[in-house]
Design a protein around this motif. Structure first.
Motif, short mmCIF file in Angstrom:
data_model
loop_
_atom_site.label_atom_id
_atom_site.label_comp_id
_atom_site.label_asym_id
_atom_site.label_seq_id
_atom_site.Cartn_x
_atom_site.Cartn_y
_atom_site.Cartn_z
N UNK A 229 0.84 -1.19 0.08
CA UNK A 229 0.11 -0.25 -0.05
C UNK A 229 0.89 1.17 0.17
N UNK A 230 2.14 1.15 0.30
CA UNK A 230 2.81 2.48 0.75
C UNK A 230 4.27 2.16 -0.24
N UNK A 231 4.65 1.10 0.01
CA UNK A 231 5.99 1.07 -0.36
C UNK A 231 6.39 1.23 -1.88
N UNK A 232 5.31 1.32 -2.87
CA UNK A 232 5.65 1.60 -4.05
C UNK A 232 5.95 3.07 -4.34
N UNK B 23 -1.82 9.70 9.44
CA UNK B 23 -2.23 9.75 7.92
C UNK B 23 -3.11 9.00 7.43
N UNK B 24 -2.88 7.58 7.98
CA UNK B 24 -3.67 6.39 7.27
C UNK B 24 -5.16 6.41 8.05
N UNK B 25 -5.25 7.29 9.04
CA UNK B 25 -6.61 7.29 9.62
C UNK B 25 -7.21 8.45 9.33
N UNK B 26 -6.94 9.08 8.26
CA UNK B 26 -7.53 10.46 7.77
C UNK B 26 -8.03 10.35 6.41
N UNK C 288 -7.66 6.26 -2.92
CA UNK C 288 -8.91 5.90 -2.04
C UNK C 288 -9.42 7.21 -1.51
N UNK C 289 -10.87 7.27 -1.29
CA UNK C 289 -11.70 8.25 -0.68
C UNK C 289 -12.28 7.76 0.60
N UNK D 297 -4.24 12.84 4.34
CA UNK D 297 -4.35 11.30 4.07
C UNK D 297 -3.15 10.64 3.47
N UNK D 298 -3.14 9.61 3.74
CA UNK D 298 -1.68 8.80 2.91
C UNK D 298 -2.54 7.44 2.92
N UNK D 299 -2.46 6.86 1.58
CA UNK D 299 -2.02 7.35 0.23
C UNK D 299 -2.81 8.54 0.00
#
Length: 366
Positions: A265-268, A326-329, A341-342, A335-337
């Motif tokens: 989810x984040x490593x790319x 950031x993941x929880x926003x 996503x929405x 937010x991240x990513x």
């Protein structure tokens, strides 16, 4: 330079069309636009024109040389399901790599279909397909093309400007859910796949693909099956194949599950060659130190996105960690990513919270 000017002109042309023509992809007005536009310079106007699927297009039944594939831990996209396929040209093979994306032959295509079952408890039941994204290997480079499905589910059309689609479904708990699904435009598709100066696929790596799958011929390892089908070469002995954990399978440790989730989810982006390399945060499974992974690491850039928090990961304290914050926003400025996503992945966020909270405590599964 010519290609850049062409893309700008195409985007300007698309946005000059009436809003209804852009949103209702099955409308006669948009079909006429596709028939008469210069989008054909970018790719085929209709998904069906490629011949990837046989029978009714929405059944997504692979044609010859089109092979389905699955990932150990998939990328989260607002709870959308995905059906993934690889097209390999005749007399061609992928080449195995232990760490990076497999080497694909010229003319290969990665086909990812995003859809929602109407009832998640009946995943193979009625569904609504939203979009299909293609990655096409041409002249030793990958290029992306997005296709949006019509409301009647009979066709998907090339659409470089992206779009929105209101979707609804019943989740595993029997609860009605809905979301304004955002379909990325052509440049956004590219941005998630940048590695160095080029576009690169995310999923087709050994550690994501080394898993058991089912087919008409029974259950088998995906990599071994591809070798048997003569579409994968230079596969070493099975003891050397890496494998990421399945993020929601409690038979794996919480460390392995969390790292697998962050990797896909984040490593790319958060890797030494990715778009987020300036963050000095490596969220792949190959990070060499706790500091690279963000543990007790101060952010390179502070501000609203950091929530006035001091460290990317504070062991034992998820709610004090920028990563979890950031993941929880779902705020676009936090937010991240940032793309793709929405909605908040409630289950994924819970996993990362539990992983951070238990750091320094005795290891156990959740």
């Amino acid at each position: 330079m010519k290609n850049s000017l062409l893309f700008i002109l195409l985007c300007s042309f698309a946005f000059c069309q009436p809003k209804k023509a852009r949103e209702e992809t099955a409308s006669p007005a948009q079909k006429e636009r596709f028939d008469n536009s210069h989008l054909a310079a970018l790719g085929k106007l209709r998904l069906s024109d490629y011949g990837f699927f046989k029978g009714e297009l929405s059944d997504l039944l692979p044609a010859e040389r089109v092979f389905p594939y699955e990932l150990n831990t998939p990328l989260f996209t607002d709870y959308a399901y995905k059906k993934r396929f690889i097209y390999i040209p005749e007399n061609s093979k992928m080449q195995y790599h232990p760490k990076e994306t497999f080497a694909f032959p010229e003319g290969s295509v990665l086909i990812k279909n995003f859809y929602y079952p109407l009832d998640f408890r009946k995943a193979e039941g009625p569904k609504r397909i939203i979009e299909t994204r293609l990655l096409i290997k041409e002249k030793q480079q990958w290029r992306s093309l997005p296709y949006i499905w019509s409301e009647d589910q009979k066709e998907a059309y090339l659409e470089v400007t992206g779009g929105q689609s209101q979707v609804s479904w019943i989740n595993q708990k029997g609860e009605q859910q809905q979301n304004q699904y955002l379909i990325p435009n052509l440049n956004q598709c590219k941005s998630c796949h940048i590695k160095g100066q080029s576009i690169s696929p995310i999923g087709p790596k050994a550690r994501h693909l080394n898993r058991k799958v089912k087919s008409d011929q029974g259950e088998h390892n995906q990599l071994a099956y591809w070798e048997k089908q003569s579409i994968l070469t230079k596969l070493p002995k099975s003891s050397e194949w890496p494998a990421n954990a399945v993020w929601n399978d409690a038979q794996y440790s919480i460390d392995d599950r969390a790292l697998a989730y962050l990797d896909i989810n984040c490593g790319h982006c958060h890797n030494p060659e990715g778009p987020a390399k300036t963050s000095a945060l490596d969220l792949t499974v190959f990070a060499q130190s706790n500091l690279e992974r963000g543990i007790n690491k101060a952010p390179i850039a502070a501000g609203r996105g950091a929530g006035n928090l001091q460290y990317d990961i504070v062991p034992g304290h998820a709610e004090a960690s920028i990563l979890w914050y950031r993941m929880n926003s779902d705020d676009p400025g936090i937010m991240m990513p940032e793309l793709g996503r929405n909605m908040i992945d409630q289950e994924g966020v819970a996993l990362i919270k539990a992983w951070i909270d238990q750091m320094g405590a005795p290891k156990n599964n959740i």
